[in-house]
Design an enzyme around this catalytic site. Structure first.
Site, PDB file in Angstrom:
ATOM      1  N   TYR A 140       2.751   4.976 -10.883  1.00  0.00           N
ATOM      2  CA  TYR A 140       2.854   4.551 -12.397  1.00  0.00           C
ATOM      3  C   TYR A 140       1.285   5.284 -13.031  1.00  0.00           C
ATOM      4  O   TYR A 140       1.421   5.646 -14.333  1.00  0.00           O
ATOM      5  CB  TYR A 140       2.521   2.954 -12.174  1.00  0.00           C
ATOM      6  N   LYS A 190       5.736   2.206   2.941  1.00  0.00           N
ATOM      7  CA  LYS A 190       7.308   3.584   3.758  1.00  0.00           C
ATOM      8  C   LYS A 190       6.324   4.895   4.149  1.00  0.00           C
ATOM      9  O   LYS A 190       6.760   5.781   3.662  1.00  0.00           O
ATOM     10  CB  LYS A 190       8.088   4.152   2.658  1.00  0.00           C
ATOM     11  N   ASP A 222      12.542  -0.805   2.279  1.00  0.00           N
ATOM     12  CA  ASP A 222      13.698  -0.964   2.189  1.00  0.00           C
ATOM     13  C   ASP A 222      13.964  -2.054   3.477  1.00  0.00           C
ATOM     14  O   ASP A 222      14.850  -2.724   2.566  1.00  0.00           O
ATOM     15  CB  ASP A 222      14.505   0.356   3.028  1.00  0.00           C
ATOM     16  N   ASP A 246       7.027  -3.784  -8.329  1.00  0.00           N
ATOM     17  CA  ASP A 246       7.343  -4.007  -9.143  1.00  0.00           C
ATOM     18  C   ASP A 246       8.733  -4.746  -8.968  1.00  0.00           C
ATOM     19  O   ASP A 246       9.301  -5.349  -9.513  1.00  0.00           O
ATOM     20  CB  ASP A 246       7.479  -2.641 -10.085  1.00  0.00           C
ATOM     21  N   ASP A 250      10.547  -9.134  -8.603  1.00  0.00           N
ATOM     22  CA  ASP A 250      11.736  -9.276  -8.790  1.00  0.00           C
ATOM     23  C   ASP A 250      12.322  -9.637  -8.533  1.00  0.00           C
ATOM     24  O   ASP A 250      13.679 -10.975  -9.113  1.00  0.00           O
ATOM     25  CB  ASP A 250      12.129  -8.312  -9.839  1.00  0.00           C
TER      26      ASP A 250
END
Ligand code: NAD
Length: 358
Positions: A140, A190, A222, A246, A250
């Protein structure tokens, strides 16, 4: 003496913060607390009054305080003003100015609300996960970034970058917090594809050596996304970078069924923090006295636990919330048949009374 800056913000912000302050008052009566409260404007309210969603005076008070209790910001009224002046920019600037790099998002499902989840009650009932997300680095913020012309077409690019020191400090936050809970940390990466997370995995593993009691595991993002809906109770603390955090926070939040129940904290190196509900300013229900104040009340509990080191007060606030849920009180967003629908104020008063009485 501890100082708390109160930033109610916009929409339902002032309504839900009022209820958290009512609970704080009850806590002050019951416990030996010496708190100095200050108030300031932020978001659309600050823009209306001073032309800036984060006025210098608010930032100065935020820097001086030990902790910040934040409501919510934004609303359609400010959607079309220039980008830099929008309420959300005020919050982003506040987080970055204070160096709040560690975002803590608990996903707790009170057994009383298990029916509200989209998953089977037995899969989620009693769920208690803490997601620790790195908040000020990663893709980000990485440079270079942008959109450019190359070979006659547009190319978009971002940079996923973390320094070793950024990885170490977020890992330590996760390990320290896990020591106060179930002592298990799952680091999400990852590493099979991205070098930056290969290093992440190495650094987190090295840091764990200083915490022999912690059981550290690693999971690809994943798989973590799948496990969160398959068997979420396997997790205690999850630590991950900004982007994965992020998305996973959620996802975990939604396991609990209601956005009105989810608190959060963003901490700096010294455990100074900004505490806020995960939801926004809910303009559709603002001013009606029906918003759920429990996410903000539980954000206050987190403030007591993490910035003021008062686990006793935090535990008591959470116990009071549970007691009120046991009594069958529900705001509209968590209402089910057979329970009693109450207003924002009734819910806040009930928690304050339960806190005074337990
Ligand atoms: P929202 O979270 O405000 O609302 C989504 C839905 O959830 C709405 O139907 C709302 O009524 C409901 N809801 C939210 N909080 C509730 C509560 N405590 N009790 C009962 N119901 C509740 O998200 P949105 O509608 O996408 O955004 C509204 C505004 O909030 C926008 O301006 C957005 O930019 C802003 N926002 C602010 C923050 C923040 O302050 N940190 C976070 C997200 C969105």
């Amino acid at each position: 003496m501890s100082s708390i800056l109160v930033l109610p913000g916009d929409g339902i912000g002032p309504e839900i913060v009022d209820e958290a302050l009512r609970v704080l008052k009850a806590a002050e009566k019951r416990f030996d607390l010496n708190i100095q409260l200050d108030h300031a404007l932020v978001g659309g309210a600050a823009y209306d009054a001073e032309g800036d969603p984060l006025p210098e005076s608010t930032l100065a008070k935020a820097r001086a305080a030990d902790a910040i209790l934040f409501g919510s910001i934004g609303g359609p009224k400010w959607d079309n003003i220039e980008r830099d002046k929008r309420p959300e920019r005020g919050l982003l600037r506040l987080r970055s100015s204070l160096g709040l790099f560690a975002n803590l998002r608990p996903a707790i499902l009170f057994p009383q609300l298990a029916e509200a989840s989209s998953l089977k009650p037995e899969v989620v009932s009693g769920l208690d996960i803490l997601i620790v997300r790195e908040l000020t680095g990663g893709i980000y913020f990485g440079q270079p970034r942008g959109i450019k012309e190359e070979n006659g077409e547009r190319v978009g690019f971002n940079t996923y970058v973390y320094s070793e020191s950024e990885m170490k400090r977020i890992a330590r936050v996760a390990f320290d917090l896990a020591m106060q809970r179930g002592k298990r940390v799952c680091s999400v990466d990852k590493a099979n594809v991205l070098e930056v997370t290969e290093l992440w995995k190495e650094v987190v593993t090295e840091e764990a050596k200083a915490y022999p009691e912690i059981e550290l595991s690693h999971m690809y993002v994943d798989n973590a996304a799948m496990q969160l809906v398959r068997a979420p109770k396997q997790f205690d603390v999850i630590v991950t970078g900004n982007l994965f955090g992020d998305i996973l926070s959620d996802e975990a939040a939604m396991l609990t069924g209601s956005i009105g129940m989810l608190p959060s904290a963003s901490l700096d190196e010294n455990r100074k923090g900004l505490y806020e509900p995960c939801h926004g300013s809910a303009p559709d229900i603002a001013g009606q006295g029906i918003a759920n104040p429990l996410a903000t009340i539980m954000s206050l509990a987190m403030l007591m636990r993490y910035s003021l080191q008062r686990d006793d007060v935090a535990d008591a606030i959470e116990a009071a919330v549970e007691k009120v849920l046991d009594q069958g009180l529900r705001t509209g967003d968590i209402y089910t048949e057979g329970t009693r629908k109450v207003s924002t104020g009734e819910m806040g008063s009930a928690v304050a009374e339960a806190l005074a009485g337990v």
